[in-house]
Write a protein that holds these residues in place. Structure first.
Motif, PDB file in Angstrom:
ATOM      1  N   GLY A  50      13.814  -8.603  12.323  1.00 24.94           N
ATOM      2  CA  GLY A  50      13.944  -7.177  12.586  1.00 24.94           C
ATOM      3  C   GLY A  50      12.824  -6.419  11.899  1.00 24.94           C
ATOM      4  N   ILE A  51      12.620  -5.153  12.299  1.00 25.57           N
ATOM      5  CA  ILE A  51      11.550  -4.361  11.705  1.00 25.57           C
ATOM      6  C   ILE A  51      12.077  -3.021  11.224  1.00 25.57           C
ATOM      7  CG2 ILE A  51       9.777  -5.437  13.120  1.00 25.57           C
ATOM      8  CD1 ILE A  51       9.680  -2.789  14.741  1.00 25.57           C
ATOM      9  N   ARG A  52      11.256  -2.364  10.439  1.00 24.39           N
ATOM     10  CA  ARG A  52      11.538  -0.992  10.010  1.00 24.39           C
ATOM     11  C   ARG A  52      10.224  -0.248   9.915  1.00 24.39           C
ATOM     12  NH1 ARG A  52      10.759  -0.842   4.198  1.00 24.39           N
ATOM     13  NH2 ARG A  52      10.662  -2.958   3.409  1.00 24.39           N
ATOM     14  N   ARG A  53      10.330   1.076   9.963  1.00 22.05           N
ATOM     15  CA  ARG A  53       9.147   1.922   9.782  1.00 22.05           C
ATOM     16  C   ARG A  53       8.956   2.071   8.276  1.00 22.05           C
ATOM     17  NH1 ARG A  53      11.730   4.641  14.388  1.00 22.05           N
ATOM     18  NH2 ARG A  53      10.192   4.830  16.055  1.00 22.05           N
ATOM     19  N   GLU A  54       7.880   1.497   7.741  1.00 24.30           N
ATOM     20  CA  GLU A  54       7.691   1.564   6.295  1.00 24.30           C
ATOM     21  C   GLU A  54       7.157   2.922   5.869  1.00 24.30           C
ATOM     22  OE1 GLU A  54       5.788  -0.860   2.559  1.00 24.30           O
ATOM     23  OE2 GLU A  54       4.996  -1.238   4.542  1.00 24.30           O
ATOM     24  N   TYR A  55       6.080   3.367   6.456  1.00 22.36           N
ATOM     25  CA  TYR A  55       5.568   4.699   6.111  1.00 22.36           C
ATOM     26  C   TYR A  55       4.756   5.247   7.268  1.00 22.36           C
ATOM     27  CZ  TYR A  55       0.818   2.992   5.338  1.00 22.36           C
ATOM     28  OH  TYR A  55      -0.434   2.445   5.502  1.00 22.36           O
ATOM     29  N   GLY A  56       4.529   6.544   7.218  1.00 18.86           N
ATOM     30  CA  GLY A  56       3.682   7.196   8.208  1.00 18.86           C
ATOM     31  C   GLY A  56       2.852   8.259   7.525  1.00 18.86           C
ATOM     32  N   ASN A  57       1.641   8.454   7.988  1.00 21.14           N
ATOM     33  CA  ASN A  57       0.767   9.504   7.467  1.00 21.14           C
ATOM     34  C   ASN A  57       0.616  10.580   8.524  1.00 21.14           C
ATOM     35  OD1 ASN A  57       0.206   8.203   5.015  1.00 21.14           O
ATOM     36  ND2 ASN A  57      -1.375   6.964   5.991  1.00 21.14           N
ATOM     37  N   LYS A  58       0.754  11.844   8.093  1.00 16.84           N
ATOM     38  CA  LYS A  58       0.578  12.970   9.002  1.00 16.84           C
ATOM     39  C   LYS A  58      -0.617  13.791   8.553  1.00 16.84           C
ATOM     40  CE  LYS A  58       5.223  13.693  10.714  1.00 16.84           C
ATOM     41  NZ  LYS A  58       6.300  14.674  10.926  1.00 16.84           N
ATOM     42  N   SER A  59      -1.295  14.364   9.528  1.00 16.16           N
ATOM     43  CA  SER A  59      -2.421  15.232   9.244  1.00 16.16           C
ATOM     44  C   SER A  59      -1.909  16.533   8.633  1.00 16.16           C
ATOM     45  CB  SER A  59      -3.181  15.539  10.534  1.00 16.16           C
ATOM     46  OG  SER A  59      -4.109  16.572  10.321  1.00 16.16           O
ATOM     47  N   LYS A  60      -2.547  16.985   7.552  1.00 19.54           N
ATOM     48  CA  LYS A  60      -2.167  18.256   6.939  1.00 19.54           C
ATOM     49  C   LYS A  60      -2.615  19.437   7.790  1.00 19.54           C
ATOM     50  CE  LYS A  60      -2.111  16.573   2.213  1.00 19.54           C
ATOM     51  NZ  LYS A  60      -2.679  16.678   0.862  1.00 19.54           N
TER      52      LYS A  60
END
Length: 154
Positions: free
Chosen positions: A84-94
């Motif tokens: 199985g998988i998970r979303r570990e992190y995401g980066n968003k533009s400021k």
């Protein structure tokens, strides 16, 4: 005898010829037909995030229209493999708040942190995180407005 249909050329040329000699067990391939067949399979089975994703394997530079399409693809892939998988992190533009990169990891990635409670109550839960390194990282290519796979570990 009717010759098999060759999907790469849309003709009735044989893909392989088998020797009629009784002691011969080898198949002789026409290299041009093999090359055309390989190209046909590559063009029609590697969808780069579009259409059927049932048999695809992630690869670098693979493109997706959205983060959710990439998640769906990697989730289906991981189910076929057996994890199985998970979303570990995401980066968003400021600047505009757009998701610029995301890491999907195996749900067993990492290790459990130390329990900070002084006296834990009951029996500890079973250890799930085992340090699995399987992951897929996507990053937004603003020139084409699509997400590309920039890191993949099976």
């Amino acid at each position: 005898m009717r010759e098999p249909h060759h999907p790469a050329t849309n003709t009735s040329q044989p893909v392989a010829a088998v020797s009629n000699h009784p002691s011969a067990a080898a198949i002789v391939f026409d290299q041009d037909c093999v090359d055309k067949l390989v190209n046909y399979i590559h063009e029609h089975n590697v969808q780069h995030g579009q259409g059927s994703i049932a048999n695809n394997v992630p690869h670098l530079e693979m493109k997706f229209d959205s983060e959710s399409a990439a998640y769906e693809f990697y989730n289906e892939y991981s189910k076929r493999i057996g994890f199985g998988i998970r979303r570990e992190y995401g980066n968003k533009s400021k600047v505009d708040g757009v998701l610029t990169s995301r890491r999907f990891t195996c749900f067993k990635e990492g290790v459990r942190g130390v329990d900070k409670r002084r006296q834990p109550k009951g029996e500890p839960r079973a250890e799930i995180r085992t340090g699995c390194l399987a992951r897929m990282v996507i990053s937004l290519d603003r020139k084409i407005e699509k997400y590309k796979v920039v890191d993949f570990i099976a």
